[in-house]
Write a protein that holds these residues in place. Structure first.
Motif, mmCIF file in Angstrom:
data_model
loop_
_atom_site.group_PDB
_atom_site.id
_atom_site.type_symbol
_atom_site.label_atom_id
_atom_site.label_comp_id
_atom_site.label_asym_id
_atom_site.label_seq_id
_atom_site.Cartn_x
_atom_site.Cartn_y
_atom_site.Cartn_z
ATOM 1 N N ASN A 113 -7.033 29.434 -14.694
ATOM 2 C CA ASN A 113 -7.509 28.076 -14.455
ATOM 3 C C ASN A 113 -6.307 27.144 -14.362
ATOM 4 N N VAL A 114 -6.229 26.393 -13.268
ATOM 5 C CA VAL A 114 -5.107 25.494 -13.033
ATOM 6 C C VAL A 114 -5.636 24.069 -12.939
ATOM 7 N N THR A 115 -5.001 23.157 -13.630
ATOM 8 C CA THR A 115 -5.331 21.734 -13.550
ATOM 9 C C THR A 115 -4.230 21.016 -12.778
ATOM 10 N N CYS A 116 -4.641 20.252 -11.736
ATOM 11 C CA CYS A 116 -3.680 19.575 -10.862
ATOM 12 C C CYS A 116 -3.931 18.072 -10.876
ATOM 13 N N LEU A 117 -2.863 17.313 -10.775
ATOM 14 C CA LEU A 117 -2.923 15.860 -10.644
ATOM 15 C C LEU A 117 -2.359 15.485 -9.284
ATOM 16 N N LEU A 118 -3.171 14.799 -8.475
ATOM 17 C CA LEU A 118 -2.773 14.413 -7.117
ATOM 18 C C LEU A 118 -2.615 12.897 -7.077
ATOM 19 N N THR A 119 -1.414 12.441 -6.733
ATOM 20 C CA THR A 119 -1.097 11.012 -6.775
ATOM 21 C C THR A 119 -0.708 10.532 -5.383
ATOM 22 N N PRO A 120 -1.403 9.497 -4.856
ATOM 23 C CA PRO A 120 -1.042 8.937 -3.545
ATOM 24 C C PRO A 120 0.181 8.030 -3.665
ATOM 25 N N PRO A 121 0.741 7.575 -2.565
ATOM 26 C CA PRO A 121 1.918 6.697 -2.628
ATOM 27 C C PRO A 121 1.644 5.411 -3.403
ATOM 28 N N GLN A 122 0.397 4.954 -3.400
ATOM 29 C CA GLN A 122 0.037 3.735 -4.116
ATOM 30 C C GLN A 122 -1.426 3.827 -4.527
ATOM 31 N N GLY A 123 -1.758 3.381 -5.710
ATOM 32 C CA GLY A 123 -3.136 3.411 -6.157
ATOM 33 C C GLY A 123 -3.392 4.497 -7.178
ATOM 34 N N LYS A 124 -4.649 4.763 -7.438
ATOM 35 C CA LYS A 124 -5.066 5.631 -8.528
ATOM 36 C C LYS A 124 -4.945 7.101 -8.159
ATOM 37 N N SER A 125 -4.550 7.912 -9.144
ATOM 38 C CA SER A 125 -4.466 9.363 -8.988
ATOM 39 C C SER A 125 -5.838 9.986 -9.237
ATOM 40 N N THR A 126 -5.926 11.282 -8.957
ATOM 41 C CA THR A 126 -7.152 12.023 -9.250
ATOM 42 C C THR A 126 -6.789 13.417 -9.739
ATOM 43 N N GLN A 127 -7.681 13.986 -10.509
ATOM 44 C CA GLN A 127 -7.446 15.306 -11.081
ATOM 45 C C GLN A 127 -8.442 16.303 -10.519
ATOM 46 N N PHE A 128 -7.982 17.532 -10.322
ATOM 47 C CA PHE A 128 -8.886 18.587 -9.846
ATOM 48 C C PHE A 128 -8.435 19.919 -10.443
ATOM 49 N N HIS A 129 -9.298 20.925 -10.321
ATOM 50 C CA HIS A 129 -9.038 22.243 -10.910
ATOM 51 C C HIS A 129 -9.104 23.319 -9.829
ATOM 52 N N VAL A 130 -8.290 24.328 -9.986
ATOM 53 C CA VAL A 130 -8.276 25.490 -9.095
ATOM 54 C C VAL A 130 -8.467 26.728 -9.960
ATOM 55 N N HIS A 131 -9.372 27.586 -9.561
ATOM 56 C CA HIS A 131 -9.691 28.794 -10.328
ATOM 57 C C HIS A 131 -9.303 30.034 -9.516
ATOM 58 N N SER A 132 -8.830 31.047 -10.238
ATOM 59 C CA SER A 132 -8.466 32.312 -9.600
ATOM 60 C C SER A 132 -8.799 33.446 -10.572
ATOM 61 N N SER A 133 -8.983 34.624 -10.044
ATOM 62 C CA SER A 133 -9.283 35.781 -10.900
ATOM 63 C C SER A 133 -8.682 37.041 -10.306
ATOM 64 N N TYR A 134 -8.401 37.988 -11.207
ATOM 65 C CA TYR A 134 -7.874 39.294 -10.815
ATOM 66 C C TYR A 134 -8.780 40.353 -11.424
ATOM 67 N N VAL A 135 -9.271 41.261 -10.600
ATOM 68 C CA VAL A 135 -10.142 42.336 -11.069
ATOM 69 C C VAL A 135 -9.490 43.661 -10.707
ATOM 70 N N ALA A 136 -9.316 44.528 -11.699
ATOM 71 C CA ALA A 136 -8.647 45.809 -11.481
ATOM 72 C C ALA A 136 -9.623 46.810 -10.905
ATOM 73 N N LEU A 137 -9.820 46.750 -9.610
ATOM 74 C CA LEU A 137 -10.629 47.724 -8.902
ATOM 75 C C LEU A 137 -9.702 48.639 -8.114
ATOM 76 N N SER A 138 -10.249 49.425 -7.238
ATOM 77 C CA SER A 138 -9.428 50.293 -6.393
ATOM 78 C C SER A 138 -9.791 50.030 -4.931
ATOM 79 N N PRO A 139 -9.072 49.212 -4.185
ATOM 80 C CA PRO A 139 -7.865 48.529 -4.636
ATOM 81 C C PRO A 139 -8.192 47.294 -5.476
ATOM 82 N N PRO A 140 -7.220 46.727 -6.199
ATOM 83 C CA PRO A 140 -7.460 45.518 -6.985
ATOM 84 C C PRO A 140 -7.849 44.351 -6.076
ATOM 85 N N VAL A 141 -8.583 43.381 -6.634
ATOM 86 C CA VAL A 141 -9.092 42.246 -5.856
ATOM 87 C C VAL A 141 -8.674 40.938 -6.522
ATOM 88 N N TRP A 142 -8.116 40.051 -5.696
ATOM 89 C CA TRP A 142 -7.814 38.685 -6.122
ATOM 90 C C TRP A 142 -8.820 37.728 -5.478
#
Length: 505
Positions: free
Chosen positions: A152-181
């Motif tokens: 789980n990744v939390t990101c802060l995105l800030t424009p050149p002027q004005g209010k910033s915003t926050q968002f999240h990016v999710h990723s997963s790794y599963v050990a299959l054959s072949p493995p899957v991201w």
């Protein structure tokens, strides 16, 4: 007599004979003129038919009850539900702003100016500041040989002027054959700035410094598309998160110029922005503890005065400077959830450790907030343009004043095409001159008028007629009175020919 006979022959044989006469070696100039006139007479009737036409034209109606009207704004202040207007602009593609009254179906207005709302957009992709960190003390993604892992990744995105915003990016790794991201990309929209500091959106920057780059806006919305660089998916997951595109759009008061017309019932409205103007604060005439937000064109003087409110029920104040006013409705503020949302898209990638290459790939359909999905599919610039148009439409309906135009009706006119008269006039004049010359020439030579009978045809066409080539026209006329001819088979070539009757007895 030779002149008269050539002219007579040309006239007797019509245009073809006239054409032949023009190429005879023995032609004379006057006979050639007559032949040319006769040939040109073929075009006389077509030219005469083109002289008069009956076109239809639009004629202005002056007076009466059939008046063309449309609307303009002296000031932009409304008492409506702004959230409803914003939502209509977000979800509707209707861009008809001015409603014009034109009963005849053909109307025209002089260009006129009006207050209004405009939108401006700017690409700020290269100016965005992106900062991402792992959530819950996780380490960056690496090569895993067994088990599963969620990132789980939390990101802060800030424009050149004005209010910033926050968002999240999710990723997963599963050990299959072949493995899957699996990982996510998406888009998010948020409020960057508001002239009114409602709901803690931002500081009231109109009192401190203007919002740079987009004029002097009442509010600014941003939308960013978050992508991913798959080169980092198996090594340093956070480094692959990137901003593919970021756009900021403003809503701001402006001075518009309209060029309106209606043709055959179809309206045509051309809108031009003359001035984005400037916001300023003045003392509230009804409550000195609060300031009221005003607007003036950029061309207006720096020190501008405003008159008393228009009525007891409004804060609107006008100024001697045209289109300058106070009392911008506090309701223009944005509600917390309007234009705010996020959407995401899942991506799946398989991996073979031996080769280090992807073997499978699957991109799912986007999902998320309806507002963000709408902005993603249409574009923030189109959305904000629609919002401005809906705001103008509603303001004109409530506070617009009439602008009168000209009404036109279709009428039939008689039109003379003077150029088509050139050939007929030349032919009439040349024919008259030619006849006069022939009469004078024949009178001078003592001969009778040419083409007085068809004797020349008979005396040239009869077979073995007893004629004298030198006899005069009067002798020919006397001889013709007792001459009887008849069609008879030719003894030479078997065809029918005219023979004098005495040969048949």
């Amino acid at each position: 007599m030779l002149l008269d006979m050539q002219t007579l022959d040309s006239a007797g044989r019509g245009p073809l004979g006239s054409m032949a006469s023009l190429f005879q070696k023995t032609r004379r100039s006057l006979a050639s003129v007559g032949a040319a006139v006769l040939i040109l007479l073929l075009a006389f009737d077509p030219f005469i038919q083109q002289i008069i036409s009956y076109p239809t034209r639009l004629t202005a109606i002056h007076g009466g009850t059939d008046v063309a009207t449309t609307k303009m704004l002296d000031y932009f202040a409304m008492g409506v539900n702004y959230d409803l207007v914003y939502s209509s602009g977000l979800w509707s593609d209707n861009d008809i702003v001015l409603s014009s009254s034109c009963s005849s179906g053909n109307c025209n207005w002089q260009k006129f100016q009006s207050s209004g709302m405009c939108s401006q957009c700017s690409d700020v992709t290269k100016s965005m500041d992106l900062e991402c960190n792992l959530t819950a003390n996780e380490t960056s993604a690496g090569n895993f040989t067994q088990g599963s892992r969620y990132i789980n990744v939390t990101c802060l995105l800030t424009p050149p002027q004005g209010k910033s915003t926050q968002f999240h990016v999710h990723s997963s790794y599963v050990a299959l054959s072949p493995p899957v991201w699996t990982y996510e990309t998406g888009g998010l929209s948020w409020h960057v700035f508001s002239a009114y500091d409602s709901y803690g959106l931002d500081l009231d920057q109109t009192k401190n410094q203007p919002f740079n780059g987009l004029g002097d806006p009442l509010m600014v919305i941003a939308y960013a598309e978050i992508g991913y660089n798959e080169d980092y998916i198996y090594s340093d997951f956070i480094s692959g998160i990137k901003v593919d595109k970021a756009t900021v759009c403003s809503l701001e008061l402006c001075l518009l110029e309209y060029d309106v017309s209606v043709k055959n019932g179809t309206p045509d409205v051309v809108t031009s922005v003359l001035d984005y103007g400037q916001l300023l604060w003045r003392n509230n005439p009804r409550n000195s503890s609060f300031d009221t937000l005003c607007w003036k064109p950029t061309s207006g003087p720096p020190d501008i005065t405003f008159e008393n409110p228009l009525s007891d029920y409004t804060y609107v104040q006008l100024s001697p400077v045209e289109f300058a006013f106070c009392g911008i409705s506090y309701e223009t503020k944005l509600s917390p959830n309007l234009f705010v949302g996020s959407m995401f898209q899942h991506h799946t990638r398989g991996h073979t450790q031996e080769s280090g290459n992807d073997t499978t790939g699957l991109d799912y359909s986007p999902d998320g907030d309806p507002n963000a999905l709408r902005i993603s599919s249409v574009g923030l610039d189109s959305i904000m343009s629609n919002v401005a148009k809906h705001m103008n439409k509603e303001a004109l309906r409530l506070n617009g004043s009439d602008v009168h135009g000209d009404t036109f009706v279709t009428e039939v006119f008689v039109e003379v095409q003077w150029l088509w008269l050139i050939l007929p006039t030349i032919l009439v004049l040349s024919g008259t001159i030619f006849i006069a010359i022939v009469i004078i020439q024949n009178k001078k030579n003592g001969t009778s008028l040419w083409k007085s009978s068809v004797l020349a045809f008979f005396y040239h066409g009869l077979h073995e007629v007893d004629k004298d080539d030198s006899m005069t026209a009067s002798v020919m006329e006397k001889k013709a009175e007792g001459l009887v001819v008849q069609l008879q088979e030719s003894e030479d070539h078997g065809g029918l020919i005219l023979k004098e009757k005495k040969d048949l007895m």
